[in-house]
Design an enzyme around this catalytic site. Structure first.
Site, PDB file in Angstrom:
ATOM      1  N   GLY A   1       0.822  -1.203   0.000  1.00 21.11           N
ATOM      2  CA  GLY A   1       0.000   0.000   0.000  1.00 21.11           C
ATOM      3  C   GLY A   1       0.853   1.249   0.000  1.00 21.11           C
ATOM      4  N   ASN A   2       0.226   2.374   0.221  1.00 26.66           N
ATOM      5  CA  ASN A   2       0.973   3.629   0.307  1.00 26.66           C
ATOM      6  C   ASN A   2       0.327   4.521   1.353  1.00 26.66           C
ATOM      7  OD1 ASN A   2      -1.021   5.487  -1.046  1.00 26.66           O
ATOM      8  ND2 ASN A   2      -0.705   4.017  -2.697  1.00 26.66           N
ATOM      9  N   ARG A   3       0.959   5.652   1.629  1.00 26.13           N
ATOM     10  CA  ARG A   3       0.551   6.492   2.748  1.00 26.13           C
ATOM     11  C   ARG A   3      -0.514   7.515   2.413  1.00 26.13           C
ATOM     12  NH1 ARG A   3       4.002   5.643   6.899  1.00 26.13           N
ATOM     13  NH2 ARG A   3       6.113   4.959   6.392  1.00 26.13           N
ATOM     14  N   SER A   4      -1.118   7.423   1.254  1.00 27.64           N
ATOM     15  CA  SER A   4      -2.145   8.409   0.921  1.00 27.64           C
ATOM     16  C   SER A   4      -3.301   8.336   1.916  1.00 27.64           C
ATOM     17  CB  SER A   4      -2.678   8.151  -0.495  1.00 27.64           C
ATOM     18  OG  SER A   4      -3.758   9.017  -0.757  1.00 27.64           O
TER      19      SER A   4
END
Ligand code: C5P
Length: 235
Positions: free
Chosen positions: A29-32
């Protein structure tokens, strides 16, 4: 007035970060956080537009008053965004899309065991949703109904060779969208915070617009720029 340009317009906005599953319990995933996309949706609603909100994974709930669809992976987001962009006046692509996904999804949890070597994860590229949509729009022509005004986002870091804005200008040209909102990222900047500093670049040569402040303030500037672009096209 700028606000009148958005009354009755349909704006599709993607937000949040995709998750690419590895096994039933793990993902890349990512930190958005989705905060910038939520702020954009609120600003668009306040300007009288109707909003199709395509939410990937976000830290906060989608705003009230939008037509909501959800997506988890980049491939699901691709389908949902293309659907929402059809018949829309504007698409704002603020979602953080994973550039890569695990080459294979393992139906059972990867287990650690003493007799097994360290697992290796092979990644494959995801489609670039924005670039693909713009290529489709060009192939179909206006009759296809894909949003004539597409706004991309770019998180860039500068380096010795090029500045953030030089990278942004190159990305605008490469992706083929009408506007690109460029923000500078780095440790503790932008992701998950409530502050943003951006430069809005225009493919038609309109002079760049700088905006800084809360994500709400940045959203207002982006929505203003969209309204101006719609007015310019109409007139
Ligand atoms: O190339 P980069 O990831 O920096 O581009 C960012 C812009 O492209 C954002 O608007 C993002 O939503 C979009 N994007 C996309 N599909 C991808 C990667 C990014 O639509 N696979």
């Amino acid at each position: 007035p700028v606000s009148a340009a958005l009354a009755g317009k349909v704006i599709a906005i993607s937000a949040g970060g995709t998750r690419e599953p590895l096994d039933p319990v793990r993902f890349l995933g990512n930190r958005s956080s989705g905060r910038q996309g939520i702020a954009l949706a609120k600003a668009a609603l306040a300007a009288g537009a109707s909003v199709r909100f395509i939410a990937a994974h976000m830290d906060l709930p989608a705003p009230a008053g939008v037509e909501l669809s959800t997506a988890s992976t980049a491939e699901q987001l691709h389908v949902a965004v293309t659907r929402a962009a059809r018949g829309a006046d504007v698409l704002i692509m603020s979602a953080a899309v994973a550039d890569f996904r695990p080459a294979e999804y393992l139906g059972a949890k990867i287990k650690k065991s003493d007799d097994r070597a360290d697992p290796v994860i092979t990644l494959v590229r995801n489609p670039d949703i924005l670039a693909t949509l713009i290529a489709e729009r060009a192939a179909e022509g206006p009759a296809g109904g894909l949003a004539p005004l597409v706004v991309g986002f770019a998180a860039e870091t500068g380096d010795a060779e090029s500045s953030v804005l030089e990278y942004g200008a190159a990305k605008l040209a490469r992706k083929g969208c009408e506007m690109l909102v460029v923000n500078e990222v780095g440790e503790n900047l932008t992701f998950g915070t409530d502050e943003n500093t951006v430069t809005i670049l225009f493919a038609d040569g309109t002079e760049a617009v700088h905006a800084a402040g809360s994500k709400d303030q940045v959203a207002a500037s982006v929505i203003d720029a969209v309204a101006v672009a719609l007015e310019t096209d109409a007139g």
